[in-house]
Write a protein that holds these residues in place. Structure first.
Motif, PDB file in Angstrom:
ATOM      1  N   PRO A   1      26.127  -7.316 -33.535  1.00 15.77           N
ATOM      2  CA  PRO A   1      25.914  -5.854 -33.342  1.00 15.77           C
ATOM      3  C   PRO A   1      26.379  -5.334 -34.275  1.00 15.77           C
ATOM      4  N   GLY A   2      26.336  -4.844 -35.378  1.00 13.79           N
ATOM      5  CA  GLY A   2      26.330  -3.795 -36.489  1.00 13.79           C
ATOM      6  C   GLY A   2      27.286  -2.975 -35.901  1.00 13.79           C
TER       7      GLY A   2
ATOM      8  N   TYR B   1      20.676  -0.387 -34.862  1.00 10.51           N
ATOM      9  CA  TYR B   1      20.372   1.042 -34.924  1.00 10.51           C
ATOM     10  C   TYR B   1      20.581   1.358 -33.708  1.00 10.51           C
ATOM     11  N   ALA B   2      21.596   2.311 -33.542  1.00  8.13           N
ATOM     12  CA  ALA B   2      21.545   3.066 -31.790  1.00  8.13           C
ATOM     13  C   ALA B   2      20.465   3.809 -31.837  1.00  8.13           C
TER      14      ALA B   2
ATOM     15  N   ASN C   1      19.199   0.667 -28.713  1.00  6.88           N
ATOM     16  CA  ASN C   1      19.353   0.017 -29.645  1.00  6.88           C
ATOM     17  C   ASN C   1      18.539  -0.809 -29.719  1.00  6.88           C
ATOM     18  N   VAL C   2      18.089  -1.121 -31.324  1.00  3.37           N
ATOM     19  CA  VAL C   2      17.549  -1.596 -31.803  1.00  3.37           C
ATOM     20  C   VAL C   2      17.978  -3.093 -33.303  1.00  3.37           C
TER      21      VAL C   2
ATOM     22  N   SER D   1      23.204   4.001 -37.874  1.00  3.68           N
ATOM     23  CA  SER D   1      22.660   2.320 -37.634  1.00  3.68           C
ATOM     24  C   SER D   1      23.960   1.669 -38.755  1.00  3.68           C
ATOM     25  N   ALA D   2      23.852   0.647 -38.816  1.00  3.91           N
ATOM     26  CA  ALA D   2      24.979  -0.727 -39.501  1.00  3.91           C
ATOM     27  C   ALA D   2      23.621  -1.762 -40.552  1.00  3.91           C
ATOM     28  N   VAL D   3      24.552  -2.088 -41.419  1.00  3.38           N
ATOM     29  CA  VAL D   3      24.067  -3.340 -42.528  1.00  3.38           C
ATOM     30  C   VAL D   3      24.772  -4.234 -42.246  1.00  3.38           C
TER      31      VAL D   3
END
Lengths: 176, 176, 176, 176, 176, 176
Positions: B25-26, B59-60, B125-126, B34-36
């Motif tokens: 996970p980011g 995505y939180a 989380n997504v 969010s994190a990419v």
């Protein structure tokens, strides 16, 4: 890309390759104080598949062409009359603003896909002519896309994206 | 486009075509939630000239990937876990918002050059995985480009573009 | 390339850009022990001209995706669950096998036009997601093309090509 | 694509655009009874970026050019002397064999990326000339790629792919 | 195509994207009575790979831009001042002349690779601005290429090509 | 580019990919002493989109293929019988003639968009085979385009372009 079929070559005529009226000033009586007169495949059918188009841009004193980008074209602009502030912003992560004040006879390039803008910085009308590297360049104006889409993007998403209160987002959305 | 030279084919190895860690996970501990995690030519040199890349997005709850576009790539996204609101906006003059709520196993397409966004609309989380049609797709995040460029775009231009008071523009600029 | 016409932009809807069900395992009850679930322009009409597609691949224990190539696409694959042996072979004259054992979260690239394969090397099911750099990548599976064409390639030609007796060629042809 | 730099235009000479000897028969004294004489960017540096190349193919009586494909080129072949059986196989799911017997003066097309082959079906030597739509078309010969890669593809994978016993796979691998 | 390398994005400046002086008339004191001021990648390095350029063309009364073609670009021209006869000729077998007399503000398109020309048909200077769909469009002026090459094309070949006596060919060759 | 639709892949047959008769000499009984037999998408429908075509060229003793160019294709030519003088001219400003005398088995390249020609320099017939990098390469023969267009280009323009008297221009125009 644009779904247009080509005319039978045996039937093409000079009128399929021409357009009149680019010497006429556009109407800048709008909140932005600017007007764009396009000459794309919509005006000249013979441009289909040929990868080029042209626009005339008029700017009232202090008029602005708001930040926008062309998904399919680089733009090369020359100032016919007046003084013009121009700029584009590079993509992430740098987001550098590359800007310049142009005088009559100056030429400037806005690379494909980058957000750019222009502003008349004088007290007279400004006229510019641009070439674009597509017969159908497309335009995404940031304010219209983000705050004026139909239907609206959720206020909550925009508030988070721009890191402001929802009422400020709504205030901008109401304008578009 | 990206200025990278290709390696001599006789010297390439499996490691030139691979990357590890996309199951991690980011870090979504940021204002956007969010994190990419990108896997482009910067991570896998062997992607040079091959026209594809991949990203993982975390995505939180209620996290947002802010409106942005890729100048050189279409994105195809699938939801691995959770529920996700997604949308893109067509270019001028229609500026139509095409949006949908995705569930696990749903796939959605963001066409090249169009502004798009995602938002986690649940309490868990997504995770999503996307393919992009370029080894170096580029990203222009609207808020960063318009309100966070270095140096700033003139407050006056943005006030006119978004049809708001200059102090609202400055308020947003201060955040970026 | 694929002969599909584009829909009128005014009529497109979110459903033209979406697909459901990629979280469902494919049926691996076949001689190869693998299943491919494609999401290409055939499943999402809005992918037309956009240069990307996605597939889910399921592998039963020791299941194989037989050697094949995509004439129009590079593939970037990530392992969602399990351990996977992957490889591709470069073209003449070197015919180098570039291979690797992937774990969960690993990413690997199969360059456009090169023969490649995958094999589950564990005792649990494996799941992978791939992006491909074409909306219509095409697949030529070597065994089907060479030994299973309709009608058959002459046994004599294949015997000479593979340097074996004709009865071995016929034995393989009977399987396809 | 091929990593070659272009020569300074001021220094190019006629020799950068020419090659001699395509009237000489190739040596068909090999197990396939055929020989290919290529004229690509490797032989004519001036072909760089120009998207074309040529080959001469010689076939001893009953000689075969084994199934192969060009990842980057369509081939158009004409028979200068003799009778030639030719064919190509379409990609999945149809895998149709499109084949024909050509006489002197016949022309045939092998579309880019599809597996194709030729066989001399007479008692005299056959000569053919082909044009290819790339200066560096590439060749993947199926037997070499699948059974002759360095190192070998696992016997187990090939046995499953071709649905035969491992010892038959090994028998073919030994030949390549 | 042009062998130019791109500058490191971190070092680009506004000057890499601009040019000054397109408002200055070119010198038409030559046998053709015309002058072309180019703004291509040779003048603006930042145009590299961007697919567009611009030229200003000046015509003295009755001045001519002689028949020529651009191997890599379509041209879109607008008349800033004066009246201009323009035309292009389609390829074999039709060789149709598509021509028109343009006034100030008229726009005309010369499709890529087709021979075209312009002539001032009035008693005042004419000014035109063109966009071209390549950063490096190239120009082959027919008279220079055919009668003015270095070294000359054999008089015999040209006499046969133009179906005239050799002394007429030589007469034209002497001028170039 | 050529406006042709593709046939349904399920209906294609070997005849869609073949042509007969390229071993037959063309009729060189014309003022140029040469004949071109084309095999393009007009002769082989299956060539559509595939980027290649072929021609046979026959030259009577001292026969000439007059200066011409292909707007969409590079040509690679090999001499099957006889001796042939060939050349092409680079674009402005250099206009260098790159020429060579070819013998049987020699190969020569004419880069896309450049004017080129051939001449039989012996007392026997010459035969050449060329590959071209487009299914529809197009041909603009200089003499036909410039002096034989329908309607004519103004004599005045051509007189100025070629720097000769109008009566010489008219003399050439009468021939075409």
């Amino acid at each position: 890309m644009n779904g247009l079929a080509c005319k039978n070559p045996a039937w093409v005529q000079a009128n399929d390759f021409s357009f009149s009226g680019l010497h006429n000033p556009g109407n800048t009586g709008n909140p932005f104080g600017s007007a764009v007169t396009p000459v794309t495949v919509a005006q000249i059918p013979g441009l289909n598949t040929l990868g080029i188009s042209m626009v005339r841009i008029d700017y009232a004193p202090w008029g602005v062409v708001a930040p926008h980008y062309h998904p399919r074209a680089t733009e090369i602009l020359t100032v016919i009359e007046g003084s013009l502030e121009v700029g584009f912003v590079t993509s992430n992560p740098d987001n550098r603003l590359i800007s310049k004040t142009l005088q009559k006879g100056d030429v400037f390039v806005f690379p494909v896909g980058l957000v750019h803008f222009q502003r008349n910085i004088g007290h007279m009308n400004v006229v510019a002519i641009s070439g674009l590297s597509s017969q159908n360049p497309g335009v995404s104006t940031i304010a219209n896309v983000v705050f004026g889409s139909k239907p609206d993007i959720s206020t909550d998403i925009l508030a988070k994206a721009f890191q402001v209160d929802k009422n400020i987002v709504q205030q901008i959305q109401w304008r578009f």
